[in-house]
Design an enzyme around this catalytic site. Structure first.
Site, PDB file in Angstrom:
ATOM      1  N   CYS A 127       5.786  -4.118  -2.510  1.00 46.02           N
ATOM      2  CA  CYS A 127       4.836  -3.729  -1.473  1.00 46.02           C
ATOM      3  C   CYS A 127       4.870  -2.222  -1.235  1.00 46.02           C
ATOM      4  CB  CYS A 127       5.082  -4.499  -0.178  1.00 46.02           C
ATOM      5  SG  CYS A 127       6.690  -4.307   0.583  1.00 46.02           S
ATOM      6  N   CYS A 128       3.811  -1.751  -0.563  1.00 49.32           N
ATOM      7  CA  CYS A 128       3.650  -0.347  -0.228  1.00 49.32           C
ATOM      8  C   CYS A 128       3.567   0.500  -1.501  1.00 49.32           C
ATOM      9  CB  CYS A 128       4.800   0.089   0.688  1.00 49.32           C
ATOM     10  SG  CYS A 128       4.541   1.663   1.525  1.00 49.32           S
ATOM     11  N   ILE A 129       4.427   1.494  -1.674  1.00 50.09           N
ATOM     12  CA  ILE A 129       4.411   2.368  -2.846  1.00 50.09           C
ATOM     13  C   ILE A 129       5.150   1.753  -4.038  1.00 50.09           C
ATOM     14  CG2 ILE A 129       6.531   3.611  -2.229  1.00 50.09           C
ATOM     15  CD1 ILE A 129       3.316   5.178  -3.725  1.00 50.09           C
ATOM     16  N   PRO A 156       4.721  -0.807  -5.938  1.00 49.65           N
ATOM     17  CA  PRO A 156       3.980  -1.253  -7.122  1.00 49.65           C
ATOM     18  C   PRO A 156       3.887  -0.217  -8.250  1.00 49.65           C
ATOM     19  CG  PRO A 156       2.879  -2.068  -5.178  1.00 49.65           C
ATOM     20  CD  PRO A 156       3.980  -1.148  -4.696  1.00 49.65           C
TER      21      PRO A 156
END
Length: 264
Positions: A172-174, A176
């Site tokens: 999640c968030c950055i 990936p």
């Protein structure tokens, strides 16, 4: 005062009885409970604090949803120095300070944490990576190098081994960007591709993901994208400026899909 000193001393002795930083058991549960019948999930952290480590709200949301889903969790982090230490009251680096990613991550894990080098895909059904700038600073060099980044060796190994074993990976968030760099052609989301008046301040990350050879899929903050072929599940989380409960719901959608893939 003597009574206070006695109470403090007794509590310190009790605290020292807990598991040490480098957990010796193969799969130490978060609170030392007996193994649960659900999926065995490895949670990979990158420090403690949004600007230089793991985003705490995201890690907590992942743990809550995994608990509700009946999963057994073991927490890992690499035993390496942080890229730098950020004073979170100022949002600026603290030049004279150094911290260790494993030691800082242990704050979130309540002390029960294992060196990422010891993570074996054979012992787990899925792996999840919360966000926070630590994913782009400590687990990789994305914050400094963008599409030309390098991923920490054990992070790359874990991603490749879970992928090769057909076991789901949640990010999640950055975070990936880690999958985008390591698993060529993977589908991920970091939310929207335009800033939309500041609602999506990190929208430019989508272009970097495409430059890495991955496919970016536009999703809302409460949604999760599932790459069925690669068993990779992603959600935007704090890539969006929104209320905390929306972040929590999106992470819940991601965790739910990861656990569903564990049963397939």
């Amino acid at each position: 005062m003597a009574a206070v000193r006695t109470l403090v001393a007794s509590r310190l002795r009790a605290a020292s009885a807990f598991a040490p930083l480098h957990a010796s058991t193969p799969r130490a549960a978060l609170h030392g409970s007996a193994p649960r019948p659900g999926a065995r999930v490895a949670l990979v952290l990158s420090g403690c604090g949004v600007y230089d480590g793991t985003e705490l709200h995201e890690a907590s949301a992942v743990l809550v949803h995994l608990s509700r889903g009946g999963a057994e969790v073991q927490i890992f982090a690499p035993d390496i120095p942080q890229m730098h230490v950020v004073d979170h009251t100022k949002g600026q680096p603290s030049e004279s300070e150094t911290r260790n990613v494993l030691t800082e991550s242990a704050r979130i894990a309540r002390g029960k944490i294992t060196d990422l080098a010891r993570l074996s895909v054979a012992n787990h059904d899925a792996a999840i990576f919360p966000g926070g700038f630590g994913a782009a600073k400590n687990l990789s060099t994305f914050a400094a190098d963008g599409k030309d980044c390098k991923v920490h060796g054990d992070v790359e190994r874990v991603l490749k081994e879970f992928h090769a074993a057909g076991k789901p990976i949640g990010l999640c968030c950055i975070a990936p960007v880690l999958a985008a760099k390591v698993l060529r052609g993977v589908e991920v989301t970091v939310g929207h591709e335009q800033e939309e008046g500041g609602r999506w301040p990190y929208a430019g990350t989508a272009a970097a993901i495409k430059a890495l050879g991955a496919k970016h899929c536009v999703k809302g903050v409460t949604e999760a994208h599932v790459d069925q072929k690669n068993k990779v599940v992603t959600t935007p989380a704090f890539m969006c400026e929104t209320e905390l409960h929306h972040i929590h719901d999106g992470i819940g959608a991601m965790v739910k899909k990861v656990l569903e893939l564990c049963r397939k």
